[in-house]
Design an enzyme around this catalytic site. Structure first.
Site, PDB file in Angstrom:
ATOM      1  CD  GLU A 101    -129.111 -72.331 -53.170  1.00  0.00           C
ATOM      2  OE1 GLU A 101    -128.435 -72.171 -54.219  1.00  0.00           O
ATOM      3  OE2 GLU A 101    -128.855 -71.773 -52.102  1.00  0.00           O
ATOM      4  CB  CYS A 136    -125.721 -69.161 -54.797  1.00  0.00           C
ATOM      5  SG  CYS A 136    -125.069 -70.310 -53.588  1.00  0.00           S
ATOM      6  CD  GLU A 189    -120.957 -70.084 -56.425  1.00  0.00           C
ATOM      7  OE1 GLU A 189    -121.939 -69.422 -56.033  1.00  0.00           O
ATOM      8  OE2 GLU A 189    -120.758 -71.278 -56.095  1.00  0.00           O
TER       9      GLU A 189
END
Length: 480
Positions: A248, A286, A380
């Site tokens: 993940e 996230c 990110e």
């Protein structure tokens, strides 16, 4: 300060060295943690490997009762644990309370699933003459010991997402909490120790990151569940291609606001949700909103509302009930965000608000006109930074979402059902949230990404599937 013990094969233990856990808000020492020795890590792995068959055969009611117990005890200790999360992570206390509540649900969901998991699927095989009198019965069995590697941003709930599904299916687990935030994960050991789970079926080991490659490669740990950066996750997968890895990983989640989402009430709702969930957890999620992609017909009105809503976010001491945005996990993390924003502004992005750092804190920030070749546009950010993008129509909006190496979740603000189904088909992500931001996650739903956002799915039942494999039993000579 007395060192907090770790959990070795279900019992408390201490090693020869310790490390301090410090608050990212004020630098105070929150706790001191004992570090397991190499011999103690070996003992934990050997114990887990030795109990594989016994734990898999444990009655469902035993596993479910243990999970129910942890859920209940977490609820009873909510405020204490929330204070601990806030202290070691810097998360505002209101978000920390919410995290404990989610962990309560994760263990409860796992208890429910443990009771109904593996009922078996019967299949008649006499659809061809060669299968006359034969019946196939398919059940799922654990793949073996799970190595769970958890991140710092949800130091309790993402540990829960490793531990609870493993217990539910009867798979031993060795949990490694993040070095910056181990105390929340170690709390789970206190609660698991109050249950009747087999000795050796779980350990919680706060080992340093540099010791992980040896654990990852240990053949007695055939399943790895990792939550963290794409760089580390894929390095793990490449080092053990024969193992089952659930990864993940990261994202740069987009919220799409289409032209039919145009009333003042609509845009107020979207702006409030976007502002909240680009900054919650300090943007260290996230699926926090990193990109807003808005139709030209609503763009200008939305920009004004989003900027105002971001500026209204309360910043400061995470222990204050009114604080919305606390510090990042460390000053280095805040400096990285500062560098990326400064690079974007120097390249031509327009800073609408924010853009300032104070130690480990970074002000909630909004930019527009972001050049496509900047780091902020491609990676990110994992910080309280939001970028705004104007598009003409649905097709361009969806193409903009997909113009990313990541694909975790996306939010689409639309009232049109057909558009919702087109988004579900077109967007290259693991989850599409209609009428809300991409940051929505229910802990029982499948959660994971496409492209470089990961492999496999979490969400209690889906993680249980990931930790197990199908095995068919064929019965012969039956009068079907």
């Amino acid at each position: 300060m007395t060192a907090t013990a770790f959990w070795l094969a279900g019992r408390q233990a201490t090693g020869e060295t310790t490390f301090d856990v410090t608050s990212p808000w004020d630098g105070r020492t929150v706790g001191r943690v004992s570090v397991p020795t190499e011999a103690q890590v070996e003992e934990a792995v050997a114990a887990a490997h030795a109990v594989v068959d016994e734990f898999a055969a444990t009655p469902a009611h035993v596993r479910a009762a243990a999970l129910d117990h942890v859920s209940k005890r977490l609820a009873e200790r909510t405020e204490e644990i929330a204070q601990l999360i806030s202290a070691e992570n810097g998360k505002p206390i209101k978000w920390a309370r919410g995290e404990v509540g989610r962990a309560v649900s994760v263990f409860r969901f796992a208890a429910e699933e443990a009771r109904r998991f593996n009922g078996g699927e019967a299949q008649r095989l006499d659809t061809d003459a060669g299968g006359t009198g034969r019946l196939g019965l398919t059940r799922r069995f654990p793949k073996g010991v799970v190595l769970g590697i958890a991140p710092f941003n949800f130091p309790l709930n993402l540990c829960a997402h490793k531990v609870a599904p493993a217990i539910a299916v009867g798979a031993p687990i060795i949990l490694k909490p993040a070095p910056a935030t181990p105390l929340s994960g170690l709390i789970l050991g206190e609660l698991l120790a109050e249950t009747d789970l087999p000795t050796g079926s779980w350990s919680i080991l706060p080992v340093t990151n540099d010791r992980m490659p040896a654990l990852v490669k240990d053949e007695r740990l055939p399943v790895i569940s990792f939550t963290g950066s794409d760089k580390v996750g894929y390095a793990i997968q490449e080092s053990v291609p024969h193992k089952h890895c659930t990864l993940e990983l990261g994202g740069n989640a987009a919220a799409v606001v289409l032209g039919d989402w145009s009333s003042e009430e609509d845009l107020d709702w979207a702006a409030t949700r976007i502002a909240t969930f680009s900054n919650y957890q300090g943007g260290q999620s996230c699926i926090s909103v990193q990109r807003v992609i808005a139709d030209a017909s609503v763009y200008d009105r939305l920009v004004a509302k989003v900027t105002a809503a971001v500026e209204a976010q309360g910043t400061g001491d995470p222990s204050d009930d009114t604080t919305d945005v606390g510090p990042l996990v460390s000053e280095d993390a805040a400096k990285r965000v500062e560098t990326w924003v400064d690079e974007a502004v120097a390249a031509g992005a327009k800073l609408l608000t924010g853009g300032k750092r104070d130690g480990a804190s970074y002000a909630p920030t909004v930019l527009e006109n972001l050049p496509a070749d900047t780091t902020l546009a491609c990676e990110e950010v994992f910080g309280p930074v939001l970028t705004l993008h104007k598009v003409d129509g649905e097709a361009e909006a969806f193409a903009k979402v997909n113009d990313s190496k990541f694909g975790l979740q996306a939010g689409v603000f639309t009232h049109d059902l057909q558009t919702a189904f087109r988004a579900h088909r077109a967007l290259e992500v693991g989850g599409v949230i209609i009428g809300d931001v991409p940051s929505y996650r229910a802990d029982q739903m499948p959660y994971g990404g496409a492209k470089q956002s990961g492999v496999g799915r979490e969400g209690v039942r889906y993680a249980m599937d990931d930790y197990t494999y199908e095995r068919v039993l064929v019965l012969t000579g039956l009068a079907l």
